[in-house]
Design an enzyme around this catalytic site. Structure first.
Site, PDB file in Angstrom:
ATOM      1  N   LEU A 124      21.776  28.792  37.234  1.00  0.00           N
ATOM      2  CA  LEU A 124      22.351  30.112  37.463  1.00  0.00           C
ATOM      3  C   LEU A 124      23.750  30.067  36.868  1.00  0.00           C
ATOM      4  O   LEU A 124      24.485  29.092  37.092  1.00  0.00           O
ATOM      5  CB  LEU A 124      22.429  30.423  38.962  1.00  0.00           C
ATOM      6  CG  LEU A 124      21.112  30.610  39.719  1.00  0.00           C
ATOM      7  CD1 LEU A 124      21.391  30.797  41.206  1.00  0.00           C
ATOM      8  CD2 LEU A 124      20.326  31.784  39.178  1.00  0.00           C
ATOM      9  N   ASP A 125      24.127  31.098  36.117  1.00  0.00           N
ATOM     10  CA  ASP A 125      25.458  31.064  35.527  1.00  0.00           C
ATOM     11  C   ASP A 125      26.519  31.158  36.621  1.00  0.00           C
ATOM     12  O   ASP A 125      26.226  31.477  37.770  1.00  0.00           O
ATOM     13  CB  ASP A 125      25.630  32.151  34.454  1.00  0.00           C
ATOM     14  CG  ASP A 125      25.620  33.554  35.018  1.00  0.00           C
ATOM     15  OD1 ASP A 125      26.524  33.881  35.813  1.00  0.00           O
ATOM     16  OD2 ASP A 125      24.720  34.337  34.666  1.00  0.00           O
ATOM     17  N   VAL A 126      27.738  30.867  36.265  1.00  0.00           N
ATOM     18  CA  VAL A 126      28.806  30.715  37.252  1.00  0.00           C
ATOM     19  C   VAL A 126      29.005  31.974  38.095  1.00  0.00           C
ATOM     20  O   VAL A 126      29.374  31.889  39.274  1.00  0.00           O
ATOM     21  CB  VAL A 126      30.122  30.282  36.566  1.00  0.00           C
ATOM     22  CG1 VAL A 126      30.649  31.403  35.666  1.00  0.00           C
ATOM     23  CG2 VAL A 126      31.167  29.840  37.567  1.00  0.00           C
ATOM     24  N   THR A 128      26.610  34.199  38.837  1.00  0.00           N
ATOM     25  CA  THR A 128      25.368  34.617  39.479  1.00  0.00           C
ATOM     26  C   THR A 128      25.169  33.833  40.769  1.00  0.00           C
ATOM     27  O   THR A 128      25.357  32.620  40.801  1.00  0.00           O
ATOM     28  CB  THR A 128      24.158  34.422  38.548  1.00  0.00           C
ATOM     29  OG1 THR A 128      24.340  35.220  37.376  1.00  0.00           O
ATOM     30  CG2 THR A 128      22.866  34.824  39.224  1.00  0.00           C
TER      31      THR A 128
END
Length: 260
Positions: A124-126, A128
């Protein structure tokens, strides 16, 4: 001659068999929380238990939990006590990494002593939030991440509103991005209030930032994004940063989704 157990309960692959060594199958099922030992014996005699893909119908079969695969009524049972399956509700602003050389906050900060044995399933991106699976089961993790198994991921996205009635259809039909056509599997408008909309998006795509990119291309850039489910495993009441163990049904559903 096949080494898998046939319908008479002959030895299977690994150590499954009637010889010494391993753990008796009914005891293993009881330890795994499937049923009491007596009820497990009944399941075996009814042909409901398989070891390495073949039914076992008699008592006395022994299984190596680290090697052999056990299914009850077609669902994989976790019999290896060394296997760990966790769910982390990742907060926003946290890197999806076990450590960071710039000392930025990362998911390893939440795992303590367990992090040396675990790795995250996908990313998960930072910015999200939401459901992130952690395990030491490499085969399951690799299958969950491989696009050929098409395991669905569910997200809640907050976007500027209102949204057109045909947004879901547009996303399902597909939008051409800079790296090719991308489409979703499911869409639901959850809520609309004061110039913003909350939408649920389901897709099996694994390309980087795919949900954000799709919604931006559709004219509704994401303001907040939360992953709420992987397959049938869902967030429940976990606060951001909380970790819990998956139960047997949840792990079994992940095995089933990837054909294990």
């Amino acid at each position: 001659m096949s080494e898998h157990p046939d319908r008479t309960g002959k030895p299977g692959t690994g150590s499954a068999g009637t010889a010494e060594g391993g753990v008796r199958l009914q005891k293993l099922l009881s330890q795994a929380g499937v049923a009491s030992r007596r009820a497990s014996e009944q399941m075996i005699t009814e042909g409901r238990v398989e070891v390495n893909g073949r039914p076992v119908l008699e008592m006395g079969v022994r299984v190596d939990p680290a090697v052999d695969k056990v299914h009850v009524d077609g669902t994989r049972v976790v019999v290896n006590r060394e296997a760990t399956y966790l769910l982390l509700n990742k907060p926003t602003g946290i890197l999806c990494a076990m450590s960071d050389d710039q000392d930025r906050p990362c998911i390893g900060d939440y795992l303590g002593e367990r992090q040396g044995r675990l790795f995250h399933v996908g990313r998960l991106d930072v910015n999200t939030e939401g459901l992130l699976l952690l395990t030491n089961d490499g085969e399951l993790a690799n299958r969950l991440m491989h696009p050929s198994y098409q395991v669905a991921k569910t997200y809640l996205a907050e976007v500027p509103g209102p949204v057109p009635k045909d947004l879901g259809r547009t996303l399902k039909n597909g939008i051409e991005l800079d790296d090719g056509l991308a489409a979703i599997d499911g869409f639901r408008l959850v809520d609309v209030e004061q110039g913003r909309a909350l939408v649920e998006v389901v897709l099996h795509e694994g390309r980087k930032h795919i949900v954000r990119r799709l919604l931006k291309a559709a004219g509704h850039p994401v303001q907040r994004l939360v992953r709420t489910a992987v397959g049938t495993v869902r967030l429940s009441n976990e606060r951001p940063g909380a970790i819990r163990r998956l139960d047997g049904n949840e792990v079994g559903s992940l095995y089933k989704a990837v054909g294990m």
